[in-house]
Structure formats: structure tokens, C-alpha cells
Scaffold this motif. Sequence first.
Motif, PDB file in Angstrom:
ATOM      1  N   PRO A  65      40.106 -79.414 -34.157  1.00 57.86           N
ATOM      2  CA  PRO A  65      38.913 -78.674 -33.734  1.00 57.86           C
ATOM      3  C   PRO A  65      38.546 -78.903 -32.270  1.00 57.86           C
ATOM      4  CG  PRO A  65      38.533 -79.730 -35.849  1.00 57.86           C
ATOM      5  CD  PRO A  65      39.838 -80.266 -35.329  1.00 57.86           C
ATOM      6  N   VAL A  66      38.747 -80.133 -31.777  1.00 58.02           N
ATOM      7  CA  VAL A  66      38.450 -80.408 -30.370  1.00 58.02           C
ATOM      8  C   VAL A  66      39.366 -79.583 -29.460  1.00 58.02           C
ATOM      9  CG1 VAL A  66      38.708 -82.177 -28.579  1.00 58.02           C
ATOM     10  CG2 VAL A  66      37.357 -82.654 -30.618  1.00 58.02           C
ATOM     11  N   GLY A  67      40.607 -79.399 -29.888  1.00 61.81           N
ATOM     12  CA  GLY A  67      41.495 -78.532 -29.122  1.00 61.81           C
ATOM     13  C   GLY A  67      40.964 -77.111 -29.058  1.00 61.81           C
ATOM     14  N   GLN A  68      40.425 -76.614 -30.148  1.00 56.76           N
ATOM     15  CA  GLN A  68      39.857 -75.271 -30.164  1.00 56.76           C
ATOM     16  C   GLN A  68      38.617 -75.190 -29.274  1.00 56.76           C
ATOM     17  OE1 GLN A  68      39.437 -75.099 -34.467  1.00 56.76           O
ATOM     18  NE2 GLN A  68      41.176 -73.697 -34.632  1.00 56.76           N
ATOM     19  N   ILE A  69      37.807 -76.247 -29.307  1.00 56.92           N
ATOM     20  CA  ILE A  69      36.640 -76.297 -28.422  1.00 56.92           C
ATOM     21  C   ILE A  69      37.087 -76.317 -26.962  1.00 56.92           C
ATOM     22  CG2 ILE A  69      34.661 -77.702 -27.709  1.00 56.92           C
ATOM     23  CD1 ILE A  69      34.548 -78.723 -30.642  1.00 56.92           C
ATOM     24  N   GLY A  70      38.143 -77.079 -26.694  1.00 53.42           N
ATOM     25  CA  GLY A  70      38.646 -77.175 -25.327  1.00 53.42           C
ATOM     26  C   GLY A  70      39.114 -75.842 -24.775  1.00 53.42           C
ATOM     27  N   LEU A  71      39.708 -75.023 -25.625  1.00 55.04           N
ATOM     28  CA  LEU A  71      40.146 -73.700 -25.163  1.00 55.04           C
ATOM     29  C   LEU A  71      38.962 -72.821 -24.787  1.00 55.04           C
ATOM     30  CD1 LEU A  71      43.053 -72.809 -27.641  1.00 55.04           C
ATOM     31  CD2 LEU A  71      43.223 -73.632 -25.287  1.00 55.04           C
ATOM     32  N   GLN A  72      37.813 -73.078 -25.394  1.00 51.95           N
ATOM     33  CA  GLN A  72      36.622 -72.283 -25.113  1.00 51.95           C
ATOM     34  C   GLN A  72      35.824 -72.829 -23.928  1.00 51.95           C
ATOM     35  OE1 GLN A  72      34.463 -72.411 -28.811  1.00 51.95           O
ATOM     36  NE2 GLN A  72      35.910 -71.087 -29.896  1.00 51.95           N
ATOM     37  N   LYS A  73      35.788 -74.171 -23.789  1.00 48.77           N
ATOM     38  CA  LYS A  73      34.891 -74.777 -22.811  1.00 48.77           C
ATOM     39  C   LYS A  73      35.593 -75.419 -21.624  1.00 48.77           C
ATOM     40  CE  LYS A  73      31.285 -76.952 -24.478  1.00 48.77           C
ATOM     41  NZ  LYS A  73      30.389 -77.854 -25.234  1.00 48.77           N
ATOM     42  N   GLY A  74      36.904 -75.595 -21.720  1.00 49.39           N
ATOM     43  CA  GLY A  74      37.628 -76.256 -20.644  1.00 49.39           C
ATOM     44  C   GLY A  74      37.522 -75.512 -19.325  1.00 49.39           C
ATOM     45  N   GLN A  75      37.344 -76.275 -18.249  1.00 49.69           N
ATOM     46  CA  GLN A  75      37.188 -75.682 -16.921  1.00 49.69           C
ATOM     47  C   GLN A  75      38.476 -75.689 -16.109  1.00 49.69           C
ATOM     48  OE1 GLN A  75      33.848 -74.499 -15.832  1.00 49.69           O
ATOM     49  NE2 GLN A  75      33.871 -74.615 -18.072  1.00 49.69           N
ATOM     50  N   SER A  76      39.353 -76.615 -16.402  1.00 49.64           N
ATOM     51  CA  SER A  76      40.568 -76.764 -15.602  1.00 49.64           C
ATOM     52  C   SER A  76      41.803 -76.365 -16.403  1.00 49.64           C
ATOM     53  CB  SER A  76      40.719 -78.217 -15.140  1.00 49.64           C
ATOM     54  OG  SER A  76      40.962 -79.072 -16.250  1.00 49.64           O
ATOM     55  N   LYS A  77      42.846 -76.023 -15.661  1.00 49.84           N
ATOM     56  CA  LYS A  77      44.104 -75.654 -16.303  1.00 49.84           C
ATOM     57  C   LYS A  77      44.661 -76.819 -17.122  1.00 49.84           C
ATOM     58  CE  LYS A  77      48.741 -73.872 -15.362  1.00 49.84           C
ATOM     59  NZ  LYS A  77      49.694 -73.423 -14.296  1.00 49.84           N
ATOM     60  N   GLY A  78      44.500 -78.045 -16.602  1.00 48.97           N
ATOM     61  CA  GLY A  78      45.014 -79.213 -17.310  1.00 48.97           C
ATOM     62  C   GLY A  78      44.359 -79.412 -18.659  1.00 48.97           C
ATOM     63  N   VAL A  79      43.050 -79.210 -18.739  1.00 46.39           N
ATOM     64  CA  VAL A  79      42.336 -79.363 -19.999  1.00 46.39           C
ATOM     65  C   VAL A  79      42.707 -78.245 -20.967  1.00 46.39           C
ATOM     66  CG1 VAL A  79      40.042 -79.258 -21.073  1.00 46.39           C
ATOM     67  CG2 VAL A  79      40.427 -80.720 -19.082  1.00 46.39           C
ATOM     68  N   LEU A  80      42.881 -77.038 -20.457  1.00 44.21           N
ATOM     69  CA  LEU A  80      43.293 -75.928 -21.320  1.00 44.21           C
ATOM     70  C   LEU A  80      44.689 -76.185 -21.896  1.00 44.21           C
ATOM     71  CD1 LEU A  80      42.018 -72.885 -19.197  1.00 44.21           C
ATOM     72  CD2 LEU A  80      41.006 -73.816 -21.301  1.00 44.21           C
ATOM     73  N   THR A  81      45.580 -76.704 -21.069  1.00 48.79           N
ATOM     74  CA  THR A  81      46.927 -77.031 -21.549  1.00 48.79           C
ATOM     75  C   THR A  81      46.879 -78.141 -22.594  1.00 48.79           C
ATOM     76  OG1 THR A  81      47.962 -76.372 -19.469  1.00 48.79           O
ATOM     77  CG2 THR A  81      49.201 -77.892 -20.869  1.00 48.79           C
ATOM     78  N   ALA A  82      46.091 -79.183 -22.319  1.00 51.34           N
ATOM     79  CA  ALA A  82      45.969 -80.292 -23.266  1.00 51.34           C
ATOM     80  C   ALA A  82      45.376 -79.814 -24.593  1.00 51.34           C
ATOM     81  CB  ALA A  82      45.096 -81.397 -22.666  1.00 51.34           C
ATOM     82  N   SER A  83      44.444 -78.893 -24.541  1.00 49.19           N
ATOM     83  CA  SER A  83      43.835 -78.345 -25.756  1.00 49.19           C
ATOM     84  C   SER A  83      44.876 -77.643 -26.611  1.00 49.19           C
ATOM     85  CB  SER A  83      42.708 -77.381 -25.394  1.00 49.19           C
ATOM     86  OG  SER A  83      41.666 -78.037 -24.699  1.00 49.19           O
ATOM     87  N   GLN A  84      45.755 -76.900 -25.960  1.00 50.64           N
ATOM     88  CA  GLN A  84      46.823 -76.212 -26.689  1.00 50.64           C
ATOM     89  C   GLN A  84      47.744 -77.217 -27.369  1.00 50.64           C
ATOM     90  OE1 GLN A  84      48.433 -73.994 -23.389  1.00 50.64           O
ATOM     91  NE2 GLN A  84      47.155 -72.188 -23.791  1.00 50.64           N
ATOM     92  N   HIS A  85      48.037 -78.326 -26.677  1.00 54.42           N
ATOM     93  CA  HIS A  85      48.909 -79.354 -27.242  1.00 54.42           C
ATOM     94  C   HIS A  85      48.261 -80.028 -28.450  1.00 54.42           C
ATOM     95  CE1 HIS A  85      52.257 -80.029 -24.151  1.00 54.42           C
ATOM     96  NE2 HIS A  85      51.599 -78.966 -23.738  1.00 54.42           N
ATOM     97  N   LEU A  86      46.936 -80.236 -28.398  1.00 58.32           N
ATOM     98  CA  LEU A  86      46.250 -80.847 -29.537  1.00 58.32           C
ATOM     99  C   LEU A  86      46.373 -79.973 -30.784  1.00 58.32           C
ATOM    100  CD1 LEU A  86      42.872 -82.177 -28.030  1.00 58.32           C
ATOM    101  CD2 LEU A  86      44.855 -83.524 -28.732  1.00 58.32           C
ATOM    102  N   ILE A  87      46.110 -78.697 -30.628  1.00 61.49           N
ATOM    103  CA  ILE A  87      46.179 -77.778 -31.766  1.00 61.49           C
ATOM    104  C   ILE A  87      47.598 -77.707 -32.306  1.00 61.49           C
ATOM    105  CG2 ILE A  87      45.893 -75.374 -32.484  1.00 61.49           C
ATOM    106  CD1 ILE A  87      43.717 -75.151 -30.279  1.00 61.49           C
ATOM    107  N   ASP A  88      48.540 -77.543 -31.407  1.00 65.03           N
ATOM    108  CA  ASP A  88      49.948 -77.390 -31.785  1.00 65.03           C
ATOM    109  C   ASP A  88      50.475 -78.642 -32.489  1.00 65.03           C
ATOM    110  OD1 ASP A  88      52.415 -75.984 -31.810  1.00 65.03           O
ATOM    111  OD2 ASP A  88      53.076 -77.050 -30.017  1.00 65.03           O
TER     112      ASP A  88
END
Length: 245
Positions: A65-88
Amino acid sequence: MVGGIFVGGALALTLGALVYPSMLGVDTVSTSNDRIIANTQWGPLTEGDRAFVVAVRAAGLWEHPVGQIGLQKGQSKGVLTASQHLIDGHAALDETCRKIAPMLNVTLPNVASPQQEGFVTTLKADNGKQFDIDFANILRQTHGSIFNTVAKIRSTTKNTLVRALADQANDTVLDHITVMEKTGLVDFDTTLFKQTTPPKLPKSDMTPPVPPAGQPLIVLPPPPNATSTPVDLGPALNGQSANGS
């Protein structure tokens, strides 16, 4: 991974000492993680093994779920990428957990521990740059804490199914550590201090609640572009580890 399963190894001890139902007919539970609680066709299952399977499941219940939140709220490319890795990564790990748990008669939680849910609450309340900072540091801390424990389970378990899960968890946790560090937001001094000096919390705060009897397991869905896959249990089912060792 499995990452974020516990801080500083505390949860491993908590789950090892907890009478977490496993339908194994165990009336009393020792505090020793090495205590054998069942002899299975895939090798003996210890309290530490069972705790590990439960902990990997619990990690996914908050990190996915935190990965899904990160895709919505992340400000940087690095956080968006990390969010995808968490979900995957956690979708694939969770599928492996759900496969092996019934084979080992291990009951899985449907909700993460209160401590882990607290991390989710913090990140839900964050916004902007602060979200990115807390995201990277909380997840680097929790993944760093579990890394050594995954290695210990992998090197000591005599159960081939647990060994296969540990193989997958090791790769996933290392990947998640790496993507958190690549955000450039990790405060290593603070994070490593918290990692090695965990808070003294009640066992109830670090233990995922036991689900009601008969409650269907929550499934953590993979992303549309999933690259992680559940571990191949074929070798483990034949009495070997997933990597043939």
C-alpha cells in the motif's frame, strides 16, 4: 522485501515467542526460534521459520500500500521508481507466501502490525518534499533491519520451502534497499542509528493480529508491468533449495 518487516530484529523474537496459530496442534510455544514445531515432507519447520513466513506476509501488507501511496504523492523520480519496486516485489513475495503457507499449515495475517500501520499513517499524513524524505528513510531503515535476518534464515533453515522464500526475499530486500538509496534522500547517520537501536515497544505493537477464522486472505495485486515473479517452487518441492544448493 521483503523489507520493512521489523526494526532491529525485534519482530523476529516477538513472532518466535508468540502462539501464532499454525494449525499444527502445538499447545505451548517455546521462546526458542530453533524449536521444531512440525516435521514436514520439505524438512523440519521451526518457530523461526514460521515467524519468517508470517513476517514476510506482514511486510507486504504495509509496503505494498505504501508503494501505491508513493505513486500518488511522490515528488521525485527516485521515489516514484522506488514505489513501483515496492508494489512489484511484494506482490510476487506475497504470492509465494500464500502458496507455501497452507503447505506448511502456517496461518497468515491479513493486517500488518500496529508499528507497521503507524509507518503507513505517517506517510499518509505527509505531503510534498517531506513525504519523499520520510518515505526513503523509513523504508531504508526497515529494509536494512531485515536484511541480516533474511540471510540468517537462508543459511540455517532445513525447510526447503522456507529456504526458497528466503532466496526470493533476499533479492527483493536488496533491490528495495538499493532503490531507496538511489533517491538521494537517505540520512544514513539517523537511519542506521534507528536501525541498530530499535525502540522498545510492547509485543502487541510489533505483532500482526491473527485473522478471524475463515477470513479470506487479502491478495496483493501485481502491477500491470510486473517484472518480479514468485519463486519457482519446483526444486523445493523435490527436496532441493530454489537455487539448487
